[in-house]
Every structure is written in C-alpha cells, then in structure tokens.
Design a protein around this motif. Structure first.
Motif, PDB file in Angstrom:
ATOM      1  N   ASN A  97      -1.014  -5.276  -7.678  1.00  0.00           N
ATOM      2  CA  ASN A  97      -1.709  -4.526  -6.651  1.00  0.00           C
ATOM      3  C   ASN A  97      -3.144  -4.252  -7.096  1.00  0.00           C
ATOM      4  O   ASN A  97      -3.379  -3.983  -8.264  1.00  0.00           O
ATOM      5  N   PRO A  98      -4.096  -4.273  -6.178  1.00  0.00           N
ATOM      6  CA  PRO A  98      -5.484  -4.034  -6.568  1.00  0.00           C
ATOM      7  C   PRO A  98      -5.789  -2.582  -6.910  1.00  0.00           C
ATOM      8  O   PRO A  98      -6.659  -2.315  -7.726  1.00  0.00           O
ATOM      9  N   LYS A  99      -5.071  -1.619  -6.297  1.00  0.00           N
ATOM     10  CA  LYS A  99      -5.429  -0.224  -6.568  1.00  0.00           C
ATOM     11  C   LYS A  99      -4.275   0.762  -6.483  1.00  0.00           C
ATOM     12  O   LYS A  99      -4.341   1.828  -7.059  1.00  0.00           O
ATOM     13  N   ASP A 100      -3.203   0.444  -5.787  1.00  0.00           N
ATOM     14  CA  ASP A 100      -2.136   1.411  -5.544  1.00  0.00           C
ATOM     15  C   ASP A 100      -0.888   1.157  -6.385  1.00  0.00           C
ATOM     16  O   ASP A 100       0.202   1.546  -5.997  1.00  0.00           O
ATOM     17  N   LEU A 135      -2.879  -4.865 -12.380  1.00  0.00           N
ATOM     18  CA  LEU A 135      -3.992  -4.501 -11.500  1.00  0.00           C
ATOM     19  C   LEU A 135      -4.963  -5.674 -11.463  1.00  0.00           C
ATOM     20  O   LEU A 135      -5.287  -6.256 -12.480  1.00  0.00           O
ATOM     21  N   TYR A 136      -5.440  -6.001 -10.286  1.00  0.00           N
ATOM     22  CA  TYR A 136      -6.435  -7.086 -10.182  1.00  0.00           C
ATOM     23  C   TYR A 136      -7.610  -6.648  -9.380  1.00  0.00           C
ATOM     24  O   TYR A 136      -7.619  -5.650  -8.720  1.00  0.00           O
ATOM     25  N   GLY A 191       0.816  -1.218   0.000  1.00  0.00           N
ATOM     26  CA  GLY A 191       0.000   0.000   0.000  1.00  0.00           C
ATOM     27  C   GLY A 191       0.843   1.259   0.000  1.00  0.00           C
ATOM     28  O   GLY A 191       2.068   1.221   0.031  1.00  0.00           O
ATOM     29  N   ARG A 192       0.192   2.390  -0.005  1.00  0.00           N
ATOM     30  CA  ARG A 192       0.878   3.675  -0.049  1.00  0.00           C
ATOM     31  C   ARG A 192       1.409   4.116   1.316  1.00  0.00           C
ATOM     32  O   ARG A 192       2.067   5.135   1.420  1.00  0.00           O
TER      33      ARG A 192
END
Length: 63
Positions: free
Chosen positions: A44-47, A62-63, A17-18
């Motif tokens: 990573n799903p979003k970051d 991205l998943y 994550g971020r």
C-alpha cells in the motif's frame, strides 16, 4: 476455510484504503490468525497496517 487448514496460504492485499477495511483487511487478518500456515502481506502507498495478533506472520510493503 477448514478445507485449507493444513495448507500454506498467502493473503496478498494491494492498495486497500481505509474506507473498506471490514470487507478485505479484517477477513484477511482473521483468516491469517486462524490458519497457522498462512502469511499476510499488505502492499500500500500510505494506508498499510495490520492486526497485532498476527505480528509474526505479516509484512507491510510501502511504495
């Protein structure tokens, strides 16, 4: 790191994550830039993001 300079290396980042980029992402980016036979993949799903300095040796999934 110098011991592996001529080897092919894959840096695989999964789900970072971020909140902690300085501990995982940034060292991976630096090593990918330094080791010319290396490649970096960020799953990573979003970051998902990467450093533009390694634009020719990275993949974002991205998943």
């Amino acid at each position: 790191m110098a011991d592996h300079r001529g080897e092919k290396i894959l840096f695989l980042e999964m789900g970072v994550g971020r909140m902690t980029p300085i501990f995982i992402q940034e060292p991976f980016w630096e090593m990918t830039q330094y080791l010319k036979n290396s490649f970096y993949i960020n799953i990573n799903p979003k970051d998902a993001m990467t450093n533009p300095m390694i634009h020719d040796r990275f993949m974002i999934v991205l998943y």
